[in-house]
Design an enzyme around this catalytic site. Structure first.
Site, mmCIF file in Angstrom:
data_model
loop_
_atom_site.group_PDB
_atom_site.id
_atom_site.type_symbol
_atom_site.label_atom_id
_atom_site.label_comp_id
_atom_site.label_asym_id
_atom_site.label_seq_id
_atom_site.Cartn_x
_atom_site.Cartn_y
_atom_site.Cartn_z
ATOM 1 N N HIS A 11 0.789 -1.228 0.000
ATOM 2 C CA HIS A 11 0.000 0.000 0.000
ATOM 3 C C HIS A 11 0.824 1.281 0.000
ATOM 4 O O HIS A 11 0.264 2.373 0.075
ATOM 5 C CB HIS A 11 -0.952 0.019 1.201
HETATM 6 C C1 UD1 Z 1 -1.976 5.399 6.076
HETATM 7 C C2 UD1 Z 1 -0.684 5.885 6.660
HETATM 8 C C3 UD1 Z 1 0.419 4.863 6.414
HETATM 9 C C4 UD1 Z 1 0.012 3.493 6.920
HETATM 10 C C5 UD1 Z 1 -1.332 3.107 6.351
HETATM 11 C C6 UD1 Z 1 -1.782 1.842 6.993
HETATM 12 C C7 UD1 Z 1 -0.361 8.321 6.653
HETATM 13 C C8 UD1 Z 1 0.356 9.435 6.000
HETATM 14 N N1 UD1 Z 1 -0.245 7.137 6.040
HETATM 15 O O1 UD1 Z 1 -1.804 5.301 4.674
HETATM 16 O O2 UD1 Z 1 1.594 5.243 7.094
HETATM 17 O O3 UD1 Z 1 0.983 2.560 6.548
HETATM 18 O O4 UD1 Z 1 -2.309 4.137 6.633
HETATM 19 O O5 UD1 Z 1 -2.804 1.203 6.326
HETATM 20 O O6 UD1 Z 1 -0.981 8.498 7.664
HETATM 21 N N2 UD1 Z 1 -9.275 4.622 2.093
HETATM 22 C C9 UD1 Z 1 -10.483 3.976 2.038
HETATM 23 N N3 UD1 Z 1 -11.036 3.524 3.210
HETATM 24 C C10 UD1 Z 1 -10.452 3.692 4.403
HETATM 25 C C11 UD1 Z 1 -9.228 4.368 4.462
HETATM 26 C C12 UD1 Z 1 -8.657 4.828 3.295
HETATM 27 O O7 UD1 Z 1 -11.053 3.791 0.969
HETATM 28 O O8 UD1 Z 1 -11.022 3.248 5.427
HETATM 29 C C13 UD1 Z 1 -8.653 5.078 0.819
HETATM 30 C C14 UD1 Z 1 -9.012 6.514 0.440
HETATM 31 O O9 UD1 Z 1 -9.118 6.568 -0.944
HETATM 32 C C15 UD1 Z 1 -7.772 7.281 0.880
HETATM 33 C C16 UD1 Z 1 -6.657 6.278 0.661
HETATM 34 O O10 UD1 Z 1 -7.233 5.021 0.969
HETATM 35 O O11 UD1 Z 1 -7.590 8.456 0.141
HETATM 36 C C17 UD1 Z 1 -5.444 6.530 1.539
HETATM 37 O O12 UD1 Z 1 -5.815 6.610 2.924
HETATM 38 P P1 UD1 Z 1 -4.889 7.445 3.954
HETATM 39 O O13 UD1 Z 1 -5.372 7.251 5.322
HETATM 40 O O14 UD1 Z 1 -4.732 8.847 3.461
HETATM 41 O O15 UD1 Z 1 -3.476 6.807 3.788
HETATM 42 P P2 UD1 Z 1 -3.037 5.287 3.707
HETATM 43 O O16 UD1 Z 1 -2.472 5.044 2.357
HETATM 44 O O17 UD1 Z 1 -4.140 4.437 4.200
HETATM 45 N N1 UDP Z 2 -3.365 -6.255 8.469
HETATM 46 C C1 UDP Z 2 -4.635 -6.807 8.554
HETATM 47 N N2 UDP Z 2 -5.315 -7.100 7.396
HETATM 48 C C2 UDP Z 2 -4.785 -6.896 6.166
HETATM 49 C C3 UDP Z 2 -3.480 -6.320 6.086
HETATM 50 C C4 UDP Z 2 -2.798 -6.005 7.263
HETATM 51 O O1 UDP Z 2 -5.146 -7.039 9.647
HETATM 52 O O2 UDP Z 2 -5.451 -7.196 5.164
HETATM 53 C C5 UDP Z 2 -2.671 -5.902 9.736
HETATM 54 C C6 UDP Z 2 -1.237 -6.375 9.868
HETATM 55 O O3 UDP Z 2 -1.180 -7.711 10.311
HETATM 56 C C7 UDP Z 2 -0.700 -5.399 10.906
HETATM 57 C C8 UDP Z 2 -1.387 -4.108 10.513
HETATM 58 O O4 UDP Z 2 -2.545 -4.484 9.782
HETATM 59 O O5 UDP Z 2 -1.113 -5.792 12.209
HETATM 60 C C9 UDP Z 2 -0.448 -3.301 9.675
HETATM 61 O O6 UDP Z 2 -1.100 -2.282 9.048
HETATM 62 P P1 UDP Z 2 -0.659 -1.686 7.637
HETATM 63 O O7 UDP Z 2 0.127 -2.661 6.850
HETATM 64 O O8 UDP Z 2 -1.884 -1.138 7.047
HETATM 65 O O9 UDP Z 2 0.231 -0.432 8.071
HETATM 66 P P2 UDP Z 2 1.788 -0.208 8.334
HETATM 67 O O10 UDP Z 2 2.235 -1.160 9.360
HETATM 68 O O11 UDP Z 2 2.480 -0.353 7.018
HETATM 69 O O12 UDP Z 2 1.849 1.208 8.771
#
Ligand code: UD1
Ligand code: UDP
Length: 358
Positions: free
Chosen positions: A205
């Site tokens: 992601h």
């Molecule tokens: C965020 C964090 C990242 C983390 C990740 C974990 C920041 C800058 N980034 O990235 O460090 O690794 O979460 O998963 O805080 N969206 C949905 N549904 C949701 C949430 C998001 O559809 O419930 C989509 C939206 O289109 C949104 C995009 O995902 O614009 C990105 O979401 P955002 O929270 O901005 O950043 P992540 O890429 O999720």
């Molecule tokens: N995770 C989950 N379901 C998924 C992918 C990840 O429960 O489909 C869990 C994973 O095991 C870990 C957490 O989400 O506990 C990590 O989140 P993510 O990878 O979104 O964020 P990051 O650690 O990169 O910030």
């Protein structure tokens, strides 16, 4: 009683980190409130973790939703400022490196509310990662810095943080994993996903892998070459779904695409996997403890202990097929070697420091 500790969470990786801290503070009779910023809001990115990890219902959900970095961070700050002025907690706790972390630290610091940062001191030294900016600023503002690894302690010391503010406590995300090991059911998730005994898991992601069409195309080529070797299941983070679909990622007969999985289902799949391909921070740590080979599609990691003490390898997209082949052919160590203090007791150590502080 007025609130002593207010926790700010908001994104998927926050929840498994906060759960053991909240539980340990509860056992010590500390009055707490849990705020959900609403950064993540899909059922499978948020609610499922509250159910499965036995987290209390958030006292407040700011409902900020998605947006650019500035829009999202500002919305969290605006909502939190009003709340903190009302509640005036004695300590605000933030987790990890997401926008909710940064926003919480900024607002609290300006209101002279002390800040505790769980997972302080991690550095990728790559400022093209938004998380690196969040880590640097949060640590600059934090009063209590809870480190998960010795390298994190060293980074904080090198940045001039005084030793009495740094607490090496272990890894609360691993507390959650160890507490749930017995609930992981590899056979069941394999059957649900129609997977054979040997399979790969991929979860990706990061903006550098999934935001641009050209990166997504390269990633697709690499993942397809991995899926030529073994069936691969990919729970798709919402961020990359459209770009990856447009790049043809899901059009390979051995790639099984699923929605983001609940914590227990995901870690069950990981536990049974022949290898995991990821760019997630948390997954690098969890594979280390589970002893599952992890190929991280990034040029750097803020979690080097997962390489020195674990199963993680940093891999180029172009090298992924060969690295998968090597991982599949290599014998697994009998007992995974885990980083120091990743023993399931970090939440208790953090709570003890917080109680002392209060
Ligand atoms: C965020 C964090 C990242 C983390 C990740 C974990 C920041 C800058 N980034 O990235 O460090 O690794 O979460 O998963 O805080 N969206 C949905 N549904 C949701 C949430 C998001 O559809 O419930 C989509 C939206 O289109 C949104 C995009 O995902 O614009 C990105 O979401 P955002 O929270 O901005 O950043 P992540 O890429 O999720
Ligand atoms: N995770 C989950 N379901 C998924 C992918 C990840 O429960 O489909 C869990 C994973 O095991 C870990 C957490 O989400 O506990 C990590 O989140 P993510 O990878 O979104 O964020 P990051 O650690 O990169 O910030």
């Amino acid at each position: 009683m007025s609130v002593q500790v207010l926790h700010v969470t908001g994104a998927r990786p926050n929840f498994p980190k906060a759960a053991p801290v909240i539980r340990a503070l509860h056992q010590r009779d500390v009055e707490q409130q849990l705020v959900h910023t609403g950064q993540h809001y899909d059922e499978r990115m948020s609610d499922v973790f509250f159910r499965q990890l036995d987290l209390p219902e958030p006292d407040v959900n700011l409902g900020v939703g998605s947006g650019s970095h500035a829009v999202q961070t500002a919305a969290i700050m605006t909502g939190l400022e009003a709340l903190l002025l009302r509640e005036r907690p004695r300590l605000l706790v933030v987790y990890g490196d997401v926008n909710s972390t940064l926003a919480g630290a900024l607002v609290a610091a300006k209101l002279e509310i002390p800040v505790a940062h769980v997972e302080a001191g991690l550095r990728s030294f790559n400022r093209a990662m938004p998380e690196e900016i969040n880590r640097l600023v949060t640590d600059r503002l934090a009063d209590l810095l809870f480190a998960t690894s010795p390298d994190a302690v060293a980074h904080l010391a090198a940045e001039g943080v005084s030793a009495e503010r740094i607490h090496f406590v272990g890894n609360p995300m691993i507390d959650t994993l160890l507490a749930n090991l017995e609930r992981l059911d590899v056979t069941r998730v394999r059957a649900t996903a129609r997977l054979p005994e040997r399979y790969l898991v991929a979860t990706l992601h990061r903006p550098a892998n999934v935001d641009d069409a050209s990166d997504a195309a390269e990633l697709t080529k690499a993942i397809h070459a991995a899926a030529d070797q073994l069936p691969l299941v990919m729970p798709v983070h919402p961020r990359g779904r459209a770009t990856l679909a447009a790049a043809g990622m899901f059009d390979h007969p051995q790639v099984r695409v699923v929605d983001p999985l609940g914590y227990l289902e995901f870690l069950s799949l990981v536990r049974g996997a022949a290898a995991v391909i990821t760019d997630s921070g948390g997954v690098q740590e969890e594979t280390t403890v589970l002893g599952v080979p992890c190929l991280t599609l990034r040029p750097d990691t803020e979690r080097p202990v997962t390489i020195s003490h674990g199963t993680n390898r940093l891999v180029d997209r172009a090298d992924l097929p060969a690295e998968v082949r090597i991982a599949l052919a290599s014998p697994r160590p009998a007992e995974p070697v885990t980083p120091p203090l990743w023993d399931g007791r970090a939440g208790g150590r953090i709570a003890d420091v917080i109680v002392d502080f209060l």
